[in-house]
Design a protein around this motif. Structure first.
Motif, PDB file in Angstrom:
ATOM      1  N   GLY A 114       0.807  -1.215   0.000  1.00 26.45           N
ATOM      2  CA  GLY A 114       0.000   0.000   0.000  1.00 26.45           C
ATOM      3  C   GLY A 114       0.838   1.262   0.000  1.00 26.45           C
ATOM      4  N   ILE A 115       1.995   1.204   0.644  1.00 30.41           N
ATOM      5  CA  ILE A 115       2.905   2.354   0.695  1.00 30.41           C
ATOM      6  C   ILE A 115       3.421   2.687  -0.702  1.00 30.41           C
ATOM      7  N   THR A 116       3.812   1.679  -1.456  1.00 32.34           N
ATOM      8  CA  THR A 116       4.410   1.922  -2.767  1.00 32.34           C
ATOM      9  C   THR A 116       3.370   2.111  -3.865  1.00 32.34           C
ATOM     10  N   GLN A 117       2.210   1.529  -3.726  1.00 35.08           N
ATOM     11  CA  GLN A 117       1.213   1.600  -4.782  1.00 35.08           C
ATOM     12  C   GLN A 117       0.276   2.794  -4.630  1.00 35.08           C
ATOM     13  N   HIS A 118       0.490   3.590  -3.622  1.00 36.30           N
ATOM     14  CA  HIS A 118      -0.264   4.823  -3.420  1.00 36.30           C
ATOM     15  C   HIS A 118       0.132   5.809  -4.512  1.00 36.30           C
ATOM     16  N   SER A 119      -0.680   6.826  -4.748  1.00 35.35           N
ATOM     17  CA  SER A 119      -0.363   7.808  -5.794  1.00 35.35           C
ATOM     18  C   SER A 119       0.958   8.523  -5.544  1.00 35.35           C
ATOM     19  N   HIS A 120       1.409   8.533  -4.311  1.00 32.22           N
ATOM     20  CA  HIS A 120       2.698   9.153  -3.964  1.00 32.22           C
ATOM     21  C   HIS A 120       3.657   8.089  -3.423  1.00 32.22           C
ATOM     22  N   GLY A 121       3.649   6.921  -4.039  1.00 33.04           N
ATOM     23  CA  GLY A 121       4.419   5.789  -3.548  1.00 33.04           C
ATOM     24  C   GLY A 121       5.903   6.054  -3.394  1.00 33.04           C
ATOM     25  N   THR A 122       6.498   6.687  -4.388  1.00 32.55           N
ATOM     26  CA  THR A 122       7.938   6.963  -4.313  1.00 32.55           C
ATOM     27  C   THR A 122       8.236   7.894  -3.146  1.00 32.55           C
ATOM     28  N   GLN A 123       7.433   8.942  -2.996  1.00 33.53           N
ATOM     29  CA  GLN A 123       7.631   9.873  -1.886  1.00 33.53           C
ATOM     30  C   GLN A 123       7.412   9.181  -0.550  1.00 33.53           C
ATOM     31  N   ASN A 124       6.477   8.242  -0.485  1.00 31.27           N
ATOM     32  CA  ASN A 124       6.254   7.490   0.756  1.00 31.27           C
ATOM     33  C   ASN A 124       7.503   6.702   1.151  1.00 31.27           C
ATOM     34  N   VAL A 125       8.104   6.034   0.180  1.00 35.08           N
ATOM     35  CA  VAL A 125       9.311   5.248   0.459  1.00 35.08           C
ATOM     36  C   VAL A 125      10.455   6.175   0.859  1.00 35.08           C
TER      37      VAL A 125
ATOM     38  N   MET B 190      17.313   9.697   9.653  1.00 36.10           N
ATOM     39  CA  MET B 190      17.337  10.803  10.614  1.00 36.10           C
ATOM     40  C   MET B 190      17.466  10.327  12.047  1.00 36.10           C
ATOM     41  N   THR B 191      16.903   9.182  12.334  1.00 30.58           N
ATOM     42  CA  THR B 191      16.899   8.685  13.712  1.00 30.58           C
ATOM     43  C   THR B 191      18.011   7.678  13.977  1.00 30.58           C
ATOM     44  N   GLY B 192      18.879   7.473  13.003  1.00 26.16           N
ATOM     45  CA  GLY B 192      20.001   6.552  13.185  1.00 26.16           C
ATOM     46  C   GLY B 192      19.590   5.097  13.185  1.00 26.16           C
ATOM     47  N   ASN B 193      18.481   4.795  12.545  1.00 24.43           N
ATOM     48  CA  ASN B 193      17.954   3.431  12.569  1.00 24.43           C
ATOM     49  C   ASN B 193      18.108   2.723  11.234  1.00 24.43           C
ATOM     50  N   LEU B 194      19.258   2.924  10.632  1.00 23.68           N
ATOM     51  CA  LEU B 194      19.587   2.247   9.392  1.00 23.68           C
ATOM     52  C   LEU B 194      21.044   1.799   9.501  1.00 23.68           C
ATOM     53  N   GLY B 195      21.295   0.559   9.183  1.00 22.75           N
ATOM     54  CA  GLY B 195      22.656   0.058   9.229  1.00 22.75           C
ATOM     55  C   GLY B 195      23.081  -0.487  10.581  1.00 22.75           C
ATOM     56  N   ARG B 196      22.153  -0.562  11.500  1.00 22.40           N
ATOM     57  CA  ARG B 196      22.447  -1.172  12.799  1.00 22.40           C
ATOM     58  C   ARG B 196      21.650  -2.466  12.903  1.00 22.40           C
ATOM     59  N   GLU B 197      22.173  -3.419  13.638  1.00 21.98           N
ATOM     60  CA  GLU B 197      21.508  -4.709  13.794  1.00 21.98           C
ATOM     61  C   GLU B 197      20.070  -4.530  14.283  1.00 21.98           C
ATOM     62  N   SER B 198      19.166  -5.255  13.658  1.00 22.90           N
ATOM     63  CA  SER B 198      17.742  -5.298  14.012  1.00 22.90           C
ATOM     64  C   SER B 198      17.020  -3.971  13.826  1.00 22.90           C
ATOM     65  N   THR B 199      17.575  -3.088  12.996  1.00 22.49           N
ATOM     66  CA  THR B 199      16.876  -1.841  12.661  1.00 22.49           C
ATOM     67  C   THR B 199      16.672  -1.819  11.160  1.00 22.49           C
ATOM     68  N   GLY B 200      16.225  -0.713  10.645  1.00 24.39           N
ATOM     69  CA  GLY B 200      16.154  -0.550   9.200  1.00 24.39           C
ATOM     70  C   GLY B 200      14.755  -0.473   8.653  1.00 24.39           C
ATOM     71  N   VAL B 201      14.699  -0.530   7.336  1.00 24.97           N
ATOM     72  CA  VAL B 201      13.462  -0.447   6.582  1.00 24.97           C
ATOM     73  C   VAL B 201      13.247  -1.798   5.919  1.00 24.97           C
ATOM     74  N   ASN B 202      12.093  -2.379   6.137  1.00 24.39           N
ATOM     75  CA  ASN B 202      11.833  -3.745   5.697  1.00 24.39           C
ATOM     76  C   ASN B 202      10.532  -3.824   4.909  1.00 24.39           C
ATOM     77  N   PRO B 203      10.611  -3.723   3.590  1.00 21.10           N
ATOM     78  CA  PRO B 203       9.393  -3.851   2.791  1.00 21.10           C
ATOM     79  C   PRO B 203       8.933  -5.308   2.766  1.00 21.10           C
ATOM     80  N   LEU B 204       7.679  -5.529   3.059  1.00 20.64           N
ATOM     81  CA  LEU B 204       7.102  -6.875   3.017  1.00 20.64           C
ATOM     82  C   LEU B 204       6.331  -6.984   1.713  1.00 20.64           C
TER      83      LEU B 204
END
Length: 143
Positions: free
Chosen positions: A37-48, A57-71
């Motif tokens: 739903g995030i990507t198929q929305h009319s603003h999907g790219t901006q959502n991602v 911004m919050t330092g939650n990328l590149g650390r163990e058990s953090t990150g962005v996980n598209p299902l």
């Protein structure tokens, strides 16, 4: 968008939006999981982009058990695109045809890079039939 405007747009109370933001930002190992739903929305790219920027911004990328996980049904599609396996973009959706971006990657990777986008899957298939592509290795894909 501030929490007040987001509240008016979504109908979610401002206090709950702030509470959710703080829970994520202060979490020990927060992750973001999202579906199509995030990507198929009319603003999907901006959502991602917004999701990726929040994690950055919050330092939650590149650390163990953090990150962005598209299902997704095809996770490799999203991950490959995020990591720059798209003909006209480097990692992080940065265009190959823009000199400052290309120079940044040339410096980081220690290599001279082309300013021309690569071929799409369809273009590679056509190029192979035309004898312009010597080899094409396909793994985990149904062309």
């Amino acid at each position: 968008m501030d929490a007040g405007k987001a509240s008016k747009t979504t109908g979610v109370p401002k206090e709950e939006i702030i509470k959710a933001a703080l829970l994520y930002a202060r979490g020990a190992k927060p992750s973001i999981f999202y579906t199509m739903g995030i990507t198929q929305h009319s603003h999907g790219t901006q959502n991602v982009f917004a999701i990726a920027n929040l994690a950055l911004m919050t330092g939650n990328l590149g650390r163990e058990s953090t990150g962005v996980n598209p299902l997704r049904g095809q996770n490799n599609v999203q991950g490959a695109t995020d990591m720059g396996c798209i003909p006209n973009q480097y990692t992080g959706y940065q265009r190959v045809d823009l000199s400052p971006i290309r120079e940044k990657f040339e410096s980081a990777w220690g290599r001279k890079l082309s300013d021309k986008p690569g071929l799409t899957a369809t273009e590679m298939t056509n190029a192979s039939y035309e004898g312009k592509l010597k080899a094409l290795y396909i793994m985990g894909e149904n062309p």
